[in-house]
Design an enzyme around this catalytic site. Sequence first.
Site, short mmCIF file in Angstrom:
data_model
loop_
_atom_site.label_atom_id
_atom_site.label_comp_id
_atom_site.label_asym_id
_atom_site.label_seq_id
_atom_site.Cartn_x
_atom_site.Cartn_y
_atom_site.Cartn_z
N LYS A 163 0.84 -1.20 0.00
CA LYS A 163 0.00 0.00 0.00
C LYS A 163 0.88 1.26 0.00
O LYS A 163 2.11 1.17 0.22
CB LYS A 163 -0.92 -0.06 1.22
CG LYS A 163 -1.87 -1.28 1.17
CD LYS A 163 -2.75 -1.37 2.41
CE LYS A 163 -3.70 -2.55 2.33
NZ LYS A 163 -4.58 -2.65 3.51
N TYR A 170 -12.10 -3.15 -3.24
CA TYR A 170 -12.64 -3.24 -1.88
C TYR A 170 -14.16 -3.13 -1.89
O TYR A 170 -14.76 -2.56 -0.96
CB TYR A 170 -12.04 -2.14 -1.00
CG TYR A 170 -10.62 -2.43 -0.51
CD1 TYR A 170 -10.29 -3.65 0.10
CD2 TYR A 170 -9.61 -1.48 -0.62
CE1 TYR A 170 -9.00 -3.91 0.56
CE2 TYR A 170 -8.31 -1.73 -0.15
CZ TYR A 170 -8.03 -2.95 0.44
OH TYR A 170 -6.76 -3.21 0.91
N ASN A 194 -1.73 -0.22 7.37
CA ASN A 194 -1.22 -1.58 7.64
C ASN A 194 -0.39 -2.19 6.50
O ASN A 194 -0.27 -3.41 6.36
CB ASN A 194 -2.36 -2.51 8.09
CG ASN A 194 -3.41 -2.73 7.02
OD1 ASN A 194 -3.33 -2.16 5.94
ND2 ASN A 194 -4.38 -3.57 7.31
N HIS A 236 -1.61 -5.60 1.32
CA HIS A 236 -2.85 -6.34 1.08
C HIS A 236 -2.50 -7.74 0.59
O HIS A 236 -1.55 -7.92 -0.15
CB HIS A 236 -3.68 -5.65 -0.01
CG HIS A 236 -4.66 -6.57 -0.66
ND1 HIS A 236 -5.88 -6.87 -0.09
CD2 HIS A 236 -4.59 -7.31 -1.79
CE1 HIS A 236 -6.52 -7.73 -0.86
NE2 HIS A 236 -5.75 -8.02 -1.90
N GLU A 254 -8.74 -10.57 -8.32
CA GLU A 254 -7.89 -9.39 -8.10
C GLU A 254 -6.75 -9.33 -9.12
O GLU A 254 -6.38 -8.25 -9.59
CB GLU A 254 -7.34 -9.42 -6.66
CG GLU A 254 -8.43 -9.14 -5.63
CD GLU A 254 -8.01 -9.42 -4.19
OE1 GLU A 254 -6.85 -9.82 -3.96
OE2 GLU A 254 -8.86 -9.24 -3.29
N1 LIG Z 1 -11.56 -0.32 11.35
C1 LIG Z 1 -10.82 0.09 10.32
N2 LIG Z 1 -10.35 1.34 10.28
C2 LIG Z 1 -9.59 1.78 9.26
N3 LIG Z 1 -9.23 1.00 8.21
C3 LIG Z 1 -9.67 -0.26 8.22
C4 LIG Z 1 -10.48 -0.79 9.27
N4 LIG Z 1 -10.74 -2.10 8.99
C5 LIG Z 1 -10.13 -2.36 7.82
N5 LIG Z 1 -9.48 -1.27 7.35
C6 LIG Z 1 -8.68 -1.13 6.13
O1 LIG Z 1 -9.34 -1.84 5.10
C7 LIG Z 1 -8.50 -2.87 4.62
C8 LIG Z 1 -9.33 -4.01 4.14
O2 LIG Z 1 -9.98 -4.62 5.23
P1 LIG Z 1 -10.23 -6.19 5.29
O3 LIG Z 1 -11.32 -6.43 6.26
O4 LIG Z 1 -10.37 -6.72 3.90
O5 LIG Z 1 -8.87 -6.70 5.97
P2 LIG Z 1 -7.66 -7.51 5.30
O6 LIG Z 1 -8.22 -8.54 4.36
O7 LIG Z 1 -6.76 -7.97 6.38
O8 LIG Z 1 -6.89 -6.37 4.51
P3 LIG Z 1 -6.55 -6.33 2.95
O9 LIG Z 1 -7.82 -6.66 2.20
O10 LIG Z 1 -6.05 -4.95 2.70
O11 LIG Z 1 -5.51 -7.39 2.77
C9 LIG Z 1 -7.60 -3.17 5.81
O12 LIG Z 1 -6.40 -3.83 5.45
C10 LIG Z 1 -7.32 -1.79 6.32
O13 LIG Z 1 -6.38 -1.10 5.49
MG LIG Z 2 -9.34 -8.04 2.64
#
Ligand SMILES: Nc1ncnc2c1ncn2[C@@H]1O[C@H](COP(=O)(O)OP(=O)(O)OP(=O)(O)O)[C@@H](O)[C@H]1O
Ligand SMILES: [Mg+2]
Length: 189
Positions: A49, A89, A152, A155, A166
């Site tokens: 990211k 997303y 974080n 992805h 994707e």
């Molecule tokens: N509570 C939150 N506050 C802010 N950002 C969030 C929150 N929850 C998720 N995100 C953001 O949205 C992204 C996608 O959320 P998801 O639930 O798909 O988690 P993930 O699968 O671990 O992450 P990713 O899809 O990015 O790999 C997270 O990686 C984070 O960057």
């Molecule tokens: Mg995810």
Amino acid sequence: MCEVRRAARLAIALVCATTTHAFSGPPVTLTRSRSAVRMAMERTYIMIKPDGVQRGLVGEIIKRFEQRGYKLGALKLYQANEDLLRKHYGDLQEKPFFPGLLKYMTSGPVTCMVWEGENVVRMGRQMLGETNPQASAPGTIRGDFSIVVGRNICHGSDSVASAEKEIKLWFDDNEVLAWKDHSHAWVYE
Ligand SMILES: Nc1ncnc2c1ncn2[C@@H]1O[C@H](COP(=O)(O)OP(=O)(O)OP(=O)(O)O)[C@@H](O)[C@H]1O
Ligand SMILES: [Mg+2]
């Protein structure tokens, strides 16, 4: 000499006791069929990211996947737009953090990658760590390099089906290469 023989007999008896009493069900054959144990070769979509790119972590993250033994299938630095991220997303559109997520993900270039290998979707997620960095174990990418969920670093696809979706979303077909990896036989049995 007699002592040595007695010790050897005792050792053999111990080994037999362990192997016969360790399993209580029906007799099992311990010779594992490799095809039964081996997982499918998969592809996953891993994306560094904007914070990971800005913080100079691209090389470190690529290194971890390379060192594990996974094979790089595609790689590019890319400025994503909102349209693309809304598709990527899509399942999070209703979340209160979604506008912030769009802003974060379009704030600079991302690094898009395809990694290939056995069980790489699940292993990739394991290498990334938990969504919330504070729940991520040290040794994972998020556990080593980040603190809050909204920054974080990376992805990773969460299933084989979403990985394939994707990869199609982020790459043109001709950007994903099939090539012979000389170290394959040194990574897999
Ligand atoms: N509570 C939150 N506050 C802010 N950002 C969030 C929150 N929850 C998720 N995100 C953001 O949205 C992204 C996608 O959320 P998801 O639930 O798909 O988690 P993930 O699968 O671990 O992450 P990713 O899809 O990015 O790999 C997270 O990686 C984070 O960057
Ligand atoms: Mg995810």
